[in-house]
Structures are given as structure tokens and as C-alpha cells.
Enzyme design. Structure first.
Site: not given
Length: 513
Positions: A434-435, A36, A299
Site C-alpha cells: 500500500g505505501m 530442431d 506483515d
């Protein structure tokens, strides 16, 4: 009690130790078995501080079980009193000491006679509360103890400061970016001409707790720790408090406006005029913080409607859900928290900003929910980061519990106007663009462990023949994992072990039917 290899909120004694080790010159003694006492290692590893963790374990061993703990605990308290000379020693019970049903308050009373330090027993029930609830309770207990002591000795500060001042309550060790948030809050308050009276518990002295009533109001940036203390100070001394978290443009503006309304109750008497922070809010929102401008840029507009999942403690999960939905136009499919004790408040806060609400401390439920929804990004704790890696979904960490990556050496606040910039960066960088998808498709990326079921189970007995694998590579990357998962689901339902091109088309037809 349950056996788990991951817990969002630890046991109660960890919360007590976090509060005790946040104060200066306070020592904690933990009555616990070996195992503990991992708190020392955890804090030393994560918090990049030069000081040793002021925690001693009074080990429950076979001798203690045979003879009782009193002699050992009292000896440890008096020894630490002589060695460290702390202002306060906190004796922390654990699950084990609760099972043994020992009278720890009696041990504290005995040790107090021989000690120069103040000695108290942390008043928490280990079977009823978790780490965060225990931290909240312990902080309130320490504050109450020292204000009562000051009242008895006649040293309690009754008059408030001439200039507007606040106490910041709830900044403590191992918190999510707490030290950075504290700096940012101080900077914001300085801009508003407000003094910081006391910050507790992080870096605070228990001897200075008697000065708490001097402040005009209290600030509680995180609901998890500090709310009980603020309620106690309101009840005993009539001190108002602001519990709005200054996260995001809207949240920070609301926070500043609430401070203004409380200060204007005293301002005519002490300042001779009312304060107006609206010009400051306007200046910060339009010119200083980049987040408002960024959210209107092309963006950020590319992220509009993207599906995300948010999970964390109530404060950060609720604030993040509102920022994503309200300020960035991102679609929050599910918002969740592991703070089951504060579920009602959380549901009230996120209602209308998300489709689903999940309140659980079981990480497997969270993992299955994420696998089912298939979001574009996750915003959660360290566990959601692991889940995201398994499912190949990017994750931004916005809440404790966290690992070493989220105890940065650089300045990374999440509160205030600088915090809005950090959050905007985190959100934008968390999405796979995406790119980037197309480049990975063309040139290949890192090997990933693909998960192809609707849960985090790793059992699979399918084989894909060469033709079906070739067919799979022709499918665009952003839907490939989904088609693979649907095909395997169809194969499982129809008892097909080997997947061919025909099976793929059959699965497609079944799905469209």
C-alpha cells in the site's frame, strides 16, 4: 500440431534430450532438420554448467530425403561412439523422422553391432506426448533397459542397505530450481539419518542403475518426471515410493511422515526400533523455518484475502495453491495448469482451495483470465510474468518454463524447510504494498504500458480529452486502471469515440444501475 509463438511444454524430443543430457557419460543423437537442434543452445545458455551439452544433431537434409537416413544415422552413432566413448547413446526421433516413417529401430540394431556403447531408440510418439510426458517415459525406458541388462548378467543388487536409504527420482536438467531442491532434499534426509542411494537422472551414471533396488524406498518430488519409473520399480521389485511434494510447512511435514511410515516397515528388523520423526518436524516448523512465524506476523496478515492467480505445472501450481490458501490466508481466485494429461489429479488436489480451475496450454486463455480477474498478484511461469507486465500486475515465478533469472547462482530451493522461507519471501515481495502505491502516486514511477480491455488485444480507438484525463488523475491509483477500463468498455458499447467527463459519469451510473 499447431503453430504458436509460446509453448508451455515443448515437443517430445526435448524431454528425451533433457533426460539423456542429465546422465553422466550419455550421448544423444537427434534425427532432425536444422531448427530442431536448438536444445544445445538453450541448455548451454540456461544451465550454468561448464560441460558441453552431449547432444548431436543428425540433420535431415535434401540428401537424406533423396537417399534415406540409414547410412547417415548409423555413421553418426559409430563416430560418436569412437570419439566420446559414452556408456549409452540414445537415438531421439522427432516429428520429421516420424513423418518420413523410417525404421529407426533397424538403424539402432545395425549401429549396436559396430559400437562398444549401448544404443537405444527413445520410445516416444511425437504426436501423442509432450516434453514432460516424453521425459518421464524416456527415464523409465533407460532404467528398465539397465535393470533388465543387469538381471541377464547376474549383477543386479537384490539386498537392501543396512541403514535406511532412498533413491531421488526426477531431478534433471532445465528443471525449475532442481539442483537447489536436490541439495535441500539431501540435507533434510541427512538430518533424518537417511542415506541417499542414487539420484537420477541428474548427475547419475547408467552403470549405477543396477543399484536402484538397494534402497528402502523411492522419492518422486515432481509428478511430471519420475512417476513412471517409481511405478515400474514398485511393480518389479516391490519398492514403495513417496510422491508427495515437500513444498510448504504442511507439505513437508506430510512428506516426512510418509517416509517414516515406509521406513518403519523395515526398521525393527534392521535398526531394532521404530523411527520417530515428529520431534524433528516440530523443531523445524517452530524454530528453523521462518515461514510458520511469518504467516502469523502483521506483515503477512496484511495479505489476508488478497486475490491471486496461480498457473504452472501440476506439481508447483497445486502445491503453491495450497500454501497460499492454507498457510497464508490468501484468496486464490483461479488455479491452473498446462499439464492437460494430469488434469484429474490437479483438480482433485486444488478442489476447495480456489474458486476456479483452468486447464489449458493456450497462453491467450490464461492472459484473458488474468485480465478478467484483475488479481493483486500472479504466481506462474515466465509467460505469466510477461502477461503481468502488460497488465501491470506483479508476478512471482513458481514453475517452469522459465528464463535465465530462475537459474540463480545462489541457493534458492523451493522444497523442504529452507524452501518454505524462499516461498514466503517470494509471496511477500510479489505484492505491491500500500505505501509503495502511495509513494509511486506522489513521486511517479516507471512508464508502464497500461492495458485497458478485458483481453490482451491491443486494438483501441479511444481518445480522452484533457478534462477527463485530469479527472482520471484525481482517482486513487489502486482503482484507476479499473475505472479507466470500465469507462472504455461503456464507450465501446455505446459507440463513443471521444471520452469526456460526462461519459465518465455516465459510465459510473451505468455500472451502479
Amino acid at each position: 500440431m499447431k503453430l504458436a509463438y509460446w509453448m508451455y511444454a515443448g515437443p517430445a524430443h526435448i524431454g528425451t534430450l533433457r533426460v539423456a543430457s542429465s546422465f553422466r557419460n550419455v550421448h544423444a543423437i537427434m534425427h532432425a532438420p536444422l531448427g530442431d537442434d536448438y536444445f544445445n543452445v538453450m541448455r548451454s545458455m540456461l544451465e550454468r554448467e561448464r560441460d558441453f551439452t552431449p547432444v548431436t544433431a543428425s540433420i535431415v537434409d535434401r540428401h537424406v530425403l533423396a537417399r534415406g537416413s540409414q547410412e547417415k544415422v548409423v555413421e553418426n552413432i559409430t563416430r560418436k561412439d569412437k570419439e566420446e566413448r559414452p556408456d549409452l547413446i540414445v537415438l531421439t526421433p522427432t516429428c520429421t523422422s516420424s513423418i518420413l516413417q523410417e525404421d529407426l529401430q533397424n538403424f539402432v540394431d545395425r549401429a549396436s553391432i559396430a559400437s562398444n556403447s549401448d544404443v537405444i531408440l527413445a520410445d516416444v510418439n511425437h504426436y501423442r506426448v509432450n516434453e514432460l510426458q516424453a521425459a518421464d517415459r524416456t527415464l523409465e525406458q533407460v532404467v528398465r533397459y539397465y535393470l533388465d541388462k543387469a538381471r541377464r548378467q547376474g549383477t543386479l543388487s537384490q539386498s537392501i542397505t543396512e541403514k535406511p536409504s532412498v533413491n531421488i527420482i526426477g531431478m534433471f536438467t532445465l528443471g525449475f530450481h532442481n539442483q537447489h531442491d536436490c541439495k535441500e532434499l539431501k540435507r533434510l534426509l541427512q538430518d533424518l539419518g537417511i542415506q541417499v542411494n542414487e539420484v537420477i537422472p541428474e548427475g547419475g551414471s547408467v552403470e549405477n542403475l543396477r543399484n536402484l533396488p538397494k534402497a528402502w524406498l523411492n522419492l518422486v518430488p515432481y509428478r511430471e518426471v519420475g512417476l513412471m519409473t517409481a511405478l515400474y520399480l514398485e511393480k518389479e521389485f516391490g519398492m514403495p515410493y513417496v510422491a508427495t511434494t515437500p513444498m510448504g510447512i504442511v507439505g513437508t511435514a506430510e512428506f516426512v511422515r510418509q517416509i517414516q511410515s515406509h521406513i518403519n516397515k523395515w526398521a525393527p528388523m534392521f535398526l531394532g526400533k521404530l523411527v520417530d520423526y515428529e520431534p524433528y518436524i516440530d523443531q523445524q516448523t517452530r524454530f528453523i523455518s521462518q515461514a510458520a512465524w511469518f504467516s502469523r506476523s502483521i506483515d503477512c496478515q496484511n495479505l489476508t484475502g488478497k486475490k491471486v492467480v496461480v498457473f504452472g505445472d501440476t506439481t508447483h501450481a497445486a502445491s503453491m495453491t495450497k500454501i497460499l490458501a492454507r498457510e497464508m490466508g490468501i484468496h486464490v481466485v483461479c488455479a491452473g495448469t498446462y499439464c492437460k494429461h494430469d488434469a484429474d489429479w490437479f483438480k482433485e488436489q486444488v478442489q476447495g482451495y480456489c474458486d476456479e480451475i483452468l486447464v489449458t496450454d493456450d497462453h491467450t486463455q490464461v492472459g484473458d483470465m488474468i485480465a478478467r480477474i484483475e488479481p493483486a498478484a500472479i504466481f506462474g511461469s515466465q509467460m505469466e510474468r510477461h502477461i503481468g507486465k502488460r497488465l501491470d500486475i506483479p508476478c512471482g515465478v513458481i514453475s517452469a518454463p522459465v528464463h535465465i533469472q530462475n537459474f540463480p547462482l545462489g541457493y534458492r530451493p523451493f522444497l523442504g524447510y529452507e524452501g518454505t522461507n524462499q516461498i514466503a519471501d517470494l509471496v511477500y515481495n510479489s505484492f505491491t504494498l500500500g505505501m509503495e502505491d502511495h509513494l509511486l502516486e506522489m513521486f511517479g514511477g516507471h512508464d508502464t504500458k497500461e492495458v485497458i480491455t478485458k483481453s490482451l488485444s491491443t486494438d483501441t480507438d479511444f481518445t480522452w480529452d484533457s478534462e477527463s484525463q485530469l479527472e482520471l488523475t484525481k482517482i486513487p491509483g489502486f482503482v484507476r486502471a479499473k475505472i479507466k477500463r470500465n469507462t472504455e468498455k461503456f464507450a465501446r458499447q455505446n459507440g463513443v469515440a471521444k471520452i469526456t467527463v460526462e461519459v465518465m459519469y455516465a459510465a459510473k451510473e451505468a455500472l451502479n444501475a
